[in-house]
Write a protein that holds these residues in place. Structure first.
Motif, PDB file in Angstrom:
ATOM      1  N   ALA A 232       0.836  -1.195   0.000  1.00  0.00           N
ATOM      2  CA  ALA A 232       0.000   0.000   0.000  1.00  0.00           C
ATOM      3  C   ALA A 232       0.870   1.243   0.000  1.00  0.00           C
ATOM      4  O   ALA A 232       2.094   1.178   0.106  1.00  0.00           O
ATOM      5  CB  ALA A 232      -0.938  -0.017   1.202  1.00  0.00           C
ATOM      6  N   GLY A 233       0.218   2.360  -0.134  1.00  0.00           N
ATOM      7  CA  GLY A 233       0.930   3.619  -0.263  1.00  0.00           C
ATOM      8  C   GLY A 233       0.687   4.572   0.879  1.00  0.00           C
ATOM      9  O   GLY A 233       0.778   4.208   2.044  1.00  0.00           O
ATOM     10  N   LYS A 234       0.315   5.808   0.533  1.00  0.00           N
ATOM     11  CA  LYS A 234       0.233   6.858   1.542  1.00  0.00           C
ATOM     12  C   LYS A 234      -0.917   7.806   1.218  1.00  0.00           C
ATOM     13  O   LYS A 234      -1.175   8.123   0.056  1.00  0.00           O
ATOM     14  CB  LYS A 234       1.558   7.638   1.588  1.00  0.00           C
ATOM     15  N   ILE A 235      -1.606   8.231   2.274  1.00  0.00           N
ATOM     16  CA  ILE A 235      -2.632   9.265   2.141  1.00  0.00           C
ATOM     17  C   ILE A 235      -2.124  10.522   2.830  1.00  0.00           C
ATOM     18  O   ILE A 235      -1.795  10.492   4.026  1.00  0.00           O
ATOM     19  CB  ILE A 235      -3.965   8.831   2.763  1.00  0.00           C
ATOM     20  N   MET A 236      -2.056  11.609   2.094  1.00  0.00           N
ATOM     21  CA  MET A 236      -1.678  12.906   2.665  1.00  0.00           C
ATOM     22  C   MET A 236      -2.921  13.791   2.684  1.00  0.00           C
ATOM     23  O   MET A 236      -3.487  14.105   1.633  1.00  0.00           O
ATOM     24  CB  MET A 236      -0.558  13.544   1.837  1.00  0.00           C
TER      25      MET A 236
ATOM     26  N   ASP B 296       0.793  10.845  -6.529  1.00  0.00           N
ATOM     27  CA  ASP B 296       0.426  10.271  -7.821  1.00  0.00           C
ATOM     28  C   ASP B 296      -1.021  10.615  -8.161  1.00  0.00           C
ATOM     29  O   ASP B 296      -1.365  10.799  -9.337  1.00  0.00           O
ATOM     30  CB  ASP B 296       0.556   8.734  -7.785  1.00  0.00           C
ATOM     31  N   VAL B 297      -1.856  10.694  -7.103  1.00  0.00           N
ATOM     32  CA  VAL B 297      -3.282  10.931  -7.269  1.00  0.00           C
ATOM     33  C   VAL B 297      -3.688  12.095  -6.363  1.00  0.00           C
ATOM     34  O   VAL B 297      -3.253  12.169  -5.208  1.00  0.00           O
ATOM     35  CB  VAL B 297      -4.107   9.679  -6.878  1.00  0.00           C
TER      36      VAL B 297
ATOM     37  N   LYS C  30      -0.766  14.521 -12.876  1.00  0.00           N
ATOM     38  CA  LYS C  30      -1.416  13.791 -11.779  1.00  0.00           C
ATOM     39  C   LYS C  30      -2.726  13.158 -12.254  1.00  0.00           C
ATOM     40  O   LYS C  30      -3.416  13.699 -13.124  1.00  0.00           O
ATOM     41  CB  LYS C  30      -1.764  14.736 -10.624  1.00  0.00           C
ATOM     42  N   GLU C  31      -3.070  12.034 -11.653  1.00  0.00           N
ATOM     43  CA  GLU C  31      -4.433  11.539 -11.796  1.00  0.00           C
ATOM     44  C   GLU C  31      -5.302  12.345 -10.833  1.00  0.00           C
ATOM     45  O   GLU C  31      -4.964  12.465  -9.653  1.00  0.00           O
ATOM     46  CB  GLU C  31      -4.519  10.052 -11.449  1.00  0.00           C
ATOM     47  N   VAL C  32      -6.386  12.897 -11.326  1.00  0.00           N
ATOM     48  CA  VAL C  32      -7.228  13.771 -10.506  1.00  0.00           C
ATOM     49  C   VAL C  32      -8.613  13.146 -10.348  1.00  0.00           C
ATOM     50  O   VAL C  32      -9.245  12.764 -11.345  1.00  0.00           O
ATOM     51  CB  VAL C  32      -7.352  15.179 -11.134  1.00  0.00           C
TER      52      VAL C  32
ATOM     53  N   LEU D 227      -8.363   5.878  -0.092  1.00  0.00           N
ATOM     54  CA  LEU D 227      -7.933   4.601   0.482  1.00  0.00           C
ATOM     55  C   LEU D 227      -7.700   3.561  -0.603  1.00  0.00           C
ATOM     56  O   LEU D 227      -6.702   2.826  -0.576  1.00  0.00           O
ATOM     57  CB  LEU D 227      -8.981   4.109   1.481  1.00  0.00           C
ATOM     58  N   ASP D 228      -8.584   3.480  -1.580  1.00  0.00           N
ATOM     59  CA  ASP D 228      -8.416   2.517  -2.672  1.00  0.00           C
ATOM     60  C   ASP D 228      -7.109   2.750  -3.420  1.00  0.00           C
ATOM     61  O   ASP D 228      -6.378   1.802  -3.738  1.00  0.00           O
ATOM     62  CB  ASP D 228      -9.594   2.607  -3.644  1.00  0.00           C
ATOM     63  N   ALA D 229      -6.800   4.009  -3.685  1.00  0.00           N
ATOM     64  CA  ALA D 229      -5.566   4.326  -4.400  1.00  0.00           C
ATOM     65  C   ALA D 229      -4.340   4.009  -3.555  1.00  0.00           C
ATOM     66  O   ALA D 229      -3.325   3.496  -4.043  1.00  0.00           O
ATOM     67  CB  ALA D 229      -5.565   5.796  -4.826  1.00  0.00           C
ATOM     68  N   ALA D 230      -4.418   4.306  -2.262  1.00  0.00           N
ATOM     69  CA  ALA D 230      -3.281   4.029  -1.379  1.00  0.00           C
ATOM     70  C   ALA D 230      -3.043   2.540  -1.237  1.00  0.00           C
ATOM     71  O   ALA D 230      -1.899   2.083  -1.175  1.00  0.00           O
ATOM     72  CB  ALA D 230      -3.528   4.669  -0.006  1.00  0.00           C
ATOM     73  N   ARG D 231      -4.121   1.771  -1.222  1.00  0.00           N
ATOM     74  CA  ARG D 231      -3.980   0.309  -1.148  1.00  0.00           C
ATOM     75  C   ARG D 231      -3.272  -0.248  -2.384  1.00  0.00           C
ATOM     76  O   ARG D 231      -2.629  -1.302  -2.327  1.00  0.00           O
ATOM     77  CB  ARG D 231      -5.354  -0.334  -1.046  1.00  0.00           C
ATOM     78  N   ALA D 232      -3.408   0.463  -3.481  1.00  0.00           N
ATOM     79  CA  ALA D 232      -2.752   0.026  -4.719  1.00  0.00           C
ATOM     80  C   ALA D 232      -1.295   0.490  -4.776  1.00  0.00           C
ATOM     81  O   ALA D 232      -0.641   0.373  -5.823  1.00  0.00           O
ATOM     82  CB  ALA D 232      -3.524   0.560  -5.922  1.00  0.00           C
ATOM     83  N   GLY D 233      -0.798   1.036  -3.661  1.00  0.00           N
ATOM     84  CA  GLY D 233       0.604   1.419  -3.588  1.00  0.00           C
ATOM     85  C   GLY D 233       0.894   2.824  -4.063  1.00  0.00           C
ATOM     86  O   GLY D 233       2.046   3.157  -4.325  1.00  0.00           O
ATOM     87  N   ARG D 234      -0.127   3.667  -4.148  1.00  0.00           N
ATOM     88  CA  ARG D 234       0.058   5.013  -4.684  1.00  0.00           C
ATOM     89  C   ARG D 234       0.054   6.053  -3.566  1.00  0.00           C
ATOM     90  O   ARG D 234      -0.505   5.840  -2.491  1.00  0.00           O
ATOM     91  CB  ARG D 234      -1.031   5.304  -5.708  1.00  0.00           C
ATOM     92  N   LYS D 235       0.689   7.179  -3.851  1.00  0.00           N
ATOM     93  CA  LYS D 235       0.657   8.307  -2.928  1.00  0.00           C
ATOM     94  C   LYS D 235      -0.503   9.213  -3.315  1.00  0.00           C
ATOM     95  O   LYS D 235      -0.626   9.613  -4.480  1.00  0.00           O
ATOM     96  CB  LYS D 235       1.965   9.086  -2.983  1.00  0.00           C
ATOM     97  N   VAL D 236      -1.345   9.534  -2.324  1.00  0.00           N
ATOM     98  CA  VAL D 236      -2.574  10.283  -2.579  1.00  0.00           C
ATOM     99  C   VAL D 236      -2.571  11.577  -1.782  1.00  0.00           C
ATOM    100  O   VAL D 236      -2.320  11.560  -0.562  1.00  0.00           O
ATOM    101  CB  VAL D 236      -3.812   9.451  -2.189  1.00  0.00           C
ATOM    102  N   ALA D 237      -2.856  12.670  -2.464  1.00  0.00           N
ATOM    103  CA  ALA D 237      -3.095  13.941  -1.776  1.00  0.00           C
ATOM    104  C   ALA D 237      -4.605  14.165  -1.760  1.00  0.00           C
ATOM    105  O   ALA D 237      -5.217  14.372  -2.809  1.00  0.00           O
ATOM    106  CB  ALA D 237      -2.393  15.090  -2.484  1.00  0.00           C
TER     107      ALA D 237
END
Length: 335
Positions: A13-17, A41-42, A60-62, A78-88
């Motif tokens: 998984a990734g990160k939620i900011m 990333d998103v 960026k993916e928006v 959360l879905d994006a972070a679970r896929a290993g992406r960094k989310v703002a």
């Protein structure tokens, strides 16, 4: 909104900011807010907030969401972070003040997330609307203040009304969030009605619309005329306390220095006061006076009425012996 699936720590998984972008202009964003968006990333957010940071979104993916889709925003992040992406996941103002931090943690906990899991969470603070609006009108928040949202979409009106009545009586400076919308037009009138029970009709009020944005507008008015003004969802209403004044186009709430110092005599300490020590009417001085008045025959009920404090509180303070004043101990500096 689709409920989040249970959290599976085995999936990378990734990160939620959770990024507070401040009032909206890039120059009023923190450096960390800008760098968080840059490393993401998103980027997920309400459509209006996405527009405010459009210049930072190249590559960026928006994910754009509507006004009432806060939980959907959190699930998407959360879905994006679970896929290993960094989310703002962006909020105007501060993410923790009527922003996305709370809903996101609710979604995370429902999904079984823990801080030790693979999805990292960072909250990036930003200037909330009350800070931004206060900066435009002067210094209205120099003394005790609070914020209350008039939105009854998620909070029952009696709860909001009790809060309004309590802070009006307690003489807080108050920032009203979400004061009025196309459908919610009476809430500001009811807020005014409750405040007028406790405060003068000429109490200063500032109404700030779109602070630091293209259609920024500032209006100074009074509590009596507040509800007649042009107020909408992009407005924040600042209601002064009993000491707040407006002079030369600036709204100021005194910190209280005049209680201790003679402002007309170069700041000399008033009789009976000491620099760096509590006021003579501070806690120790008030407790001593309370004991004297009670010993002179004033009842607990009379003292409670005079000081506008609960009877059981007055009784409890009278039952507790006075502590010796630590006169020789230095005071901490005032915040």
């Amino acid at each position: 909104m689709n409920a989040p699936e249970s959290f599976d720590a085995a999936v990378p998984a990734g990160k939620i900011m959770l990024v507070g972008i401040g009032p909206g202009s890039v120059e009023h964003m923190t450096a960390r807010a800008r760098s968080a968006i840059a490393e993401a990333d998103v980027v997920v957010g309400y459509v209006t907030y996405i527009k405010l940071v459009a210049d930072l979104l190249d590559g960026k993916e928006v994910v754009r969401k509507g006004m009432t889709e806060e939980l959907d925003r959190a699930v998407s992040a959360l879905d994006a972070a679970r896929a290993g992406r960094k989310v703002a996941l962006i909020s105007s103002g501060d993410a923790g003040v009527y922003g996305m931090a709370g809903p996101t943690y609710e979604v995370l906990f429902q999904a079984g997330w823990t801080p030790e899991g693979d999805v990292a969470v960072e909250i990036v603070p930003g200037a909330s609307a009350l800070n931004s609006c206060a900066a435009l009108v002067g210094a209205p928040l120099t003394h005790d203040f609070c914020a209350i949202s008039l939105s009854d979409l998620l909070t029952p009106w009696p709860v909001i009304a009790r809060r309004l009545d309590a802070v009006a009586m307690a003489d807080f400076v108050v920032a009203l969030y979400n004061p009025k919308s196309g459908r919610r037009t009476r809430q500001i009138v009811e807020a005014q009605r409750l405040f007028l029970r406790h405060r003068r009709a000429d109490t200063p009020v500032a109404i700030v619309k779109s602070a630091y944005r293209r259609r920024q507008n500032v209006v100074f008015t009074t509590l009596a005329q507040m509800a007649e003004q042009d107020i909408g969802m992009l407005s924040t209403v600042l209601i002064g306390n009993s000491s707040t004044f407006v002079r030369d186009g600036l709204m100021v709430t005194p910190r209280g220095y005049a209680n201790k110092y003679d402002m007309d005599e170069g700041g000399a300490t008033r009789d009976g006061e000491k620099a760096g020590r509590s006021l003579s009417t501070g806690l120790n001085g008030w407790l001593e006076a309370l004991q004297i008045d009670h010993a002179a025959g004033e009842s607990v009920e009379q003292l409670a009425a005079r000081h506008r404090l609960p009877i059981d509180y007055i009784r409890a303070t009278l039952d507790e012996p006075l502590e010796a004043a630590a006169a020789d101990l230095p005071e901490e500096s005032e915040a």
